[in-house]
Motif scaffolding. Structure first.
Motif, PDB file in Angstrom:
ATOM      1  N   ALA A  47       0.834  -1.204   0.000  1.00 58.51           N
ATOM      2  CA  ALA A  47       0.000   0.000   0.000  1.00 58.51           C
ATOM      3  C   ALA A  47       0.871   1.257   0.000  1.00 58.51           C
ATOM      4  CB  ALA A  47      -0.933  -0.012   1.205  1.00 58.51           C
ATOM      5  N   TYR A  48       1.970   1.223   0.736  1.00 56.25           N
ATOM      6  CA  TYR A  48       2.898   2.355   0.790  1.00 56.25           C
ATOM      7  C   TYR A  48       3.530   2.584  -0.581  1.00 56.25           C
ATOM      8  CZ  TYR A  48       6.854   5.246   2.235  1.00 56.25           C
ATOM      9  OH  TYR A  48       7.783   6.252   2.351  1.00 56.25           O
ATOM     10  N   LEU A  49       3.968   1.502  -1.228  1.00 52.77           N
ATOM     11  CA  LEU A  49       4.577   1.634  -2.553  1.00 52.77           C
ATOM     12  C   LEU A  49       3.572   2.128  -3.585  1.00 52.77           C
ATOM     13  CD1 LEU A  49       6.893  -1.496  -2.732  1.00 52.77           C
ATOM     14  CD2 LEU A  49       7.573   0.911  -2.656  1.00 52.77           C
ATOM     15  N   GLN A  50       2.333   1.658  -3.501  1.00 54.32           N
ATOM     16  CA  GLN A  50       1.300   2.102  -4.433  1.00 54.32           C
ATOM     17  C   GLN A  50       1.036   3.595  -4.250  1.00 54.32           C
ATOM     18  OE1 GLN A  50      -2.486   0.185  -3.970  1.00 54.32           O
ATOM     19  NE2 GLN A  50      -3.256   0.952  -5.905  1.00 54.32           N
ATOM     20  N   LEU A  51       1.007   4.049  -3.011  1.00 51.83           N
ATOM     21  CA  LEU A  51       0.786   5.461  -2.721  1.00 51.83           C
ATOM     22  C   LEU A  51       1.893   6.305  -3.336  1.00 51.83           C
ATOM     23  CD1 LEU A  51      -0.976   7.485  -1.086  1.00 51.83           C
ATOM     24  CD2 LEU A  51       0.633   7.157   0.781  1.00 51.83           C
ATOM     25  N   GLY A  52       3.112   5.793  -3.327  1.00 56.39           N
ATOM     26  CA  GLY A  52       4.255   6.513  -3.873  1.00 56.39           C
ATOM     27  C   GLY A  52       4.517   6.220  -5.337  1.00 56.39           C
ATOM     28  N   GLY A  53       3.512   5.836  -6.078  1.00 52.34           N
ATOM     29  CA  GLY A  53       3.687   5.612  -7.503  1.00 52.34           C
ATOM     30  C   GLY A  53       4.537   4.401  -7.827  1.00 52.34           C
ATOM     31  N   GLY A  54       4.516   3.396  -6.963  1.00 52.69           N
ATOM     32  CA  GLY A  54       5.281   2.183  -7.223  1.00 52.69           C
ATOM     33  C   GLY A  54       6.776   2.389  -7.126  1.00 52.69           C
ATOM     34  N   GLY A  55       7.195   3.351  -6.329  1.00 52.28           N
ATOM     35  CA  GLY A  55       8.620   3.618  -6.169  1.00 52.28           C
ATOM     36  C   GLY A  55       9.142   4.675  -7.128  1.00 52.28           C
ATOM     37  N   ASN A  56       8.241   5.335  -7.861  1.00 46.88           N
ATOM     38  CA  ASN A  56       8.648   6.345  -8.839  1.00 46.88           C
ATOM     39  C   ASN A  56       8.663   7.767  -8.288  1.00 46.88           C
ATOM     40  OD1 ASN A  56       8.967   4.451 -10.910  1.00 46.88           O
ATOM     41  ND2 ASN A  56       6.770   4.459 -11.290  1.00 46.88           N
ATOM     42  N   VAL A  57       8.421   7.928  -7.000  1.00 42.20           N
ATOM     43  CA  VAL A  57       8.456   9.249  -6.380  1.00 42.20           C
ATOM     44  C   VAL A  57       9.549   9.257  -5.319  1.00 42.20           C
ATOM     45  CG1 VAL A  57       6.539  10.881  -6.189  1.00 42.20           C
ATOM     46  CG2 VAL A  57       6.138   8.543  -5.686  1.00 42.20           C
ATOM     47  N   ALA A  58      10.021  10.436  -5.001  1.00 40.21           N
ATOM     48  CA  ALA A  58      11.071  10.564  -3.989  1.00 40.21           C
ATOM     49  C   ALA A  58      10.579   9.982  -2.664  1.00 40.21           C
ATOM     50  CB  ALA A  58      11.446  12.025  -3.812  1.00 40.21           C
ATOM     51  N   PRO A  59      11.464   9.310  -1.929  1.00 41.28           N
ATOM     52  CA  PRO A  59      11.046   8.703  -0.653  1.00 41.28           C
ATOM     53  C   PRO A  59      10.418   9.696   0.320  1.00 41.28           C
ATOM     54  CG  PRO A  59      13.224   7.941  -1.266  1.00 41.28           C
ATOM     55  CD  PRO A  59      12.855   9.018  -2.245  1.00 41.28           C
ATOM     56  N   GLY A  60      10.929  10.916   0.371  1.00 43.09           N
ATOM     57  CA  GLY A  60      10.353  11.914   1.271  1.00 43.09           C
ATOM     58  C   GLY A  60       8.923  12.247   0.917  1.00 43.09           C
ATOM     59  N   VAL A  61       8.627  12.283  -0.383  1.00 44.76           N
ATOM     60  CA  VAL A  61       7.254  12.562  -0.838  1.00 44.76           C
ATOM     61  C   VAL A  61       6.338  11.406  -0.451  1.00 44.76           C
ATOM     62  CG1 VAL A  61       5.790  12.951  -2.853  1.00 44.76           C
ATOM     63  CG2 VAL A  61       8.023  14.070  -2.699  1.00 44.76           C
ATOM     64  N   SER A  62       6.782  10.186  -0.701  1.00 47.28           N
ATOM     65  CA  SER A  62       5.982   9.015  -0.307  1.00 47.28           C
ATOM     66  C   SER A  62       5.715   9.026   1.188  1.00 47.28           C
ATOM     67  CB  SER A  62       6.704   7.721  -0.678  1.00 47.28           C
ATOM     68  OG  SER A  62       6.850   7.617  -2.055  1.00 47.28           O
ATOM     69  N   PHE A  63       6.745   9.313   1.961  1.00 50.69           N
ATOM     70  CA  PHE A  63       6.602   9.363   3.418  1.00 50.69           C
ATOM     71  C   PHE A  63       5.542  10.387   3.808  1.00 50.69           C
ATOM     72  CE2 PHE A  63       7.496  10.977   7.593  1.00 50.69           C
ATOM     73  CZ  PHE A  63       7.791   9.846   8.341  1.00 50.69           C
ATOM     74  N   LYS A  87       7.751  19.539   3.253  1.00 53.34           N
ATOM     75  CA  LYS A  87       6.299  19.667   3.167  1.00 53.34           C
ATOM     76  C   LYS A  87       5.871  19.341   1.743  1.00 53.34           C
ATOM     77  CE  LYS A  87       5.773  22.915   6.882  1.00 53.34           C
ATOM     78  NZ  LYS A  87       5.464  22.033   7.936  1.00 53.34           N
ATOM     79  N   LEU A  88       4.678  18.822   1.601  1.00 55.11           N
ATOM     80  CA  LEU A  88       4.117  18.578   0.283  1.00 55.11           C
ATOM     81  C   LEU A  88       3.648  19.895  -0.309  1.00 55.11           C
ATOM     82  CD1 LEU A  88       1.971  15.387   0.856  1.00 55.11           C
ATOM     83  CD2 LEU A  88       4.122  15.549  -0.379  1.00 55.11           C
ATOM     84  N   ASN A  89       3.811  20.029  -1.603  1.00 55.92           N
ATOM     85  CA  ASN A  89       3.255  21.174  -2.318  1.00 55.92           C
ATOM     86  C   ASN A  89       2.733  20.695  -3.658  1.00 55.92           C
ATOM     87  OD1 ASN A  89       5.387  21.247  -4.300  1.00 55.92           O
ATOM     88  ND2 ASN A  89       6.689  22.193  -2.747  1.00 55.92           N
ATOM     89  N   GLN A  90       2.215  21.581  -4.466  1.00 57.23           N
ATOM     90  CA  GLN A  90       1.596  21.175  -5.719  1.00 57.23           C
ATOM     91  C   GLN A  90       2.603  20.583  -6.709  1.00 57.23           C
ATOM     92  OE1 GLN A  90      -0.162  24.887  -6.426  1.00 57.23           O
ATOM     93  NE2 GLN A  90       1.574  25.767  -7.499  1.00 57.23           N
ATOM     94  N   ASN A  91       3.888  20.799  -6.517  1.00 59.96           N
ATOM     95  CA  ASN A  91       4.896  20.267  -7.417  1.00 59.96           C
ATOM     96  C   ASN A  91       5.293  18.829  -7.078  1.00 59.96           C
ATOM     97  OD1 ASN A  91       5.059  22.672  -8.847  1.00 59.96           O
ATOM     98  ND2 ASN A  91       6.536  23.509  -7.391  1.00 59.96           N
ATOM     99  N   ASN A  92       5.055  18.388  -5.850  1.00 63.26           N
ATOM    100  CA  ASN A  92       5.496  17.041  -5.476  1.00 63.26           C
ATOM    101  C   ASN A  92       4.384  16.176  -4.917  1.00 63.26           C
ATOM    102  OD1 ASN A  92       5.176  18.003  -2.863  1.00 63.26           O
ATOM    103  ND2 ASN A  92       7.357  18.148  -2.436  1.00 63.26           N
ATOM    104  N   ALA A  93       3.151  16.622  -4.941  1.00 57.35           N
ATOM    105  CA  ALA A  93       2.058  15.795  -4.417  1.00 57.35           C
ATOM    106  C   ALA A  93       1.223  15.238  -5.538  1.00 57.35           C
ATOM    107  CB  ALA A  93       1.175  16.627  -3.484  1.00 57.35           C
TER     108      ALA A  93
END
Length: 93
Positions: A47-63, A87-93
C-alpha cells in the motif's frame, strides 16, 4: 509521559541525506500504528509503494503522503546539521 511524547524523535541516516522524524498528532499516529499492527507487513508495504507511484516518487514525498498528517519530516545534507522541514506542495504531491 508528556515530556517524552513532546520530545520524541528518530533519526534516519542515509548516504544521500539525513532525516529527523517527530510526532505532531499522537492520536492519529496511534491510529496508524493500530492499522499497521492489524495488517501484514507485505500488505502494508504494498500500500505504501502504491501510494508513492510504485517507487517512482522521492522517498520523502511518499513518506509525507502516507504519514504527513501526523508526523513531521526534516532533512539535512550529509555534511550539514541544518535540518529543514519537508512539506508537500503542488509540485510534489
Amino acid at each position: 509521559m508528556n515530556y517524552y511524547k513532546d520530545n520524541v524523535s528518530t533519526n534516519v541516516v542515509t548516504s544521500n541525506c539525513n532525516y529527523v522524524v517527530t510526532v505532531k498528532d499522537w492520536p492519529a499516529f496511534l491510529n496508524e500504528y493500530n492499522n499497521f499492527s492489524n495488517t501484514t507487513l507485505a500488505a502494508y508495504n504494498a500500500a505504501y509503494l502504491q501510494l508513492g507511484g510504485g517507487g517512482n516518487v522521492a522517498p520523502g514525498v511518499s513518506f509525507l503522503l502516507k504519514f504527513g498528517a501526523f508526523l513531521n519530516l526534516y532533512k539535512a545534507d550529509p555534511s550539514s546539521d541544518e535540518y529543514m522541514p519537508l512539506k508537500l506542495n503542488q509540485n510534489n504531491a
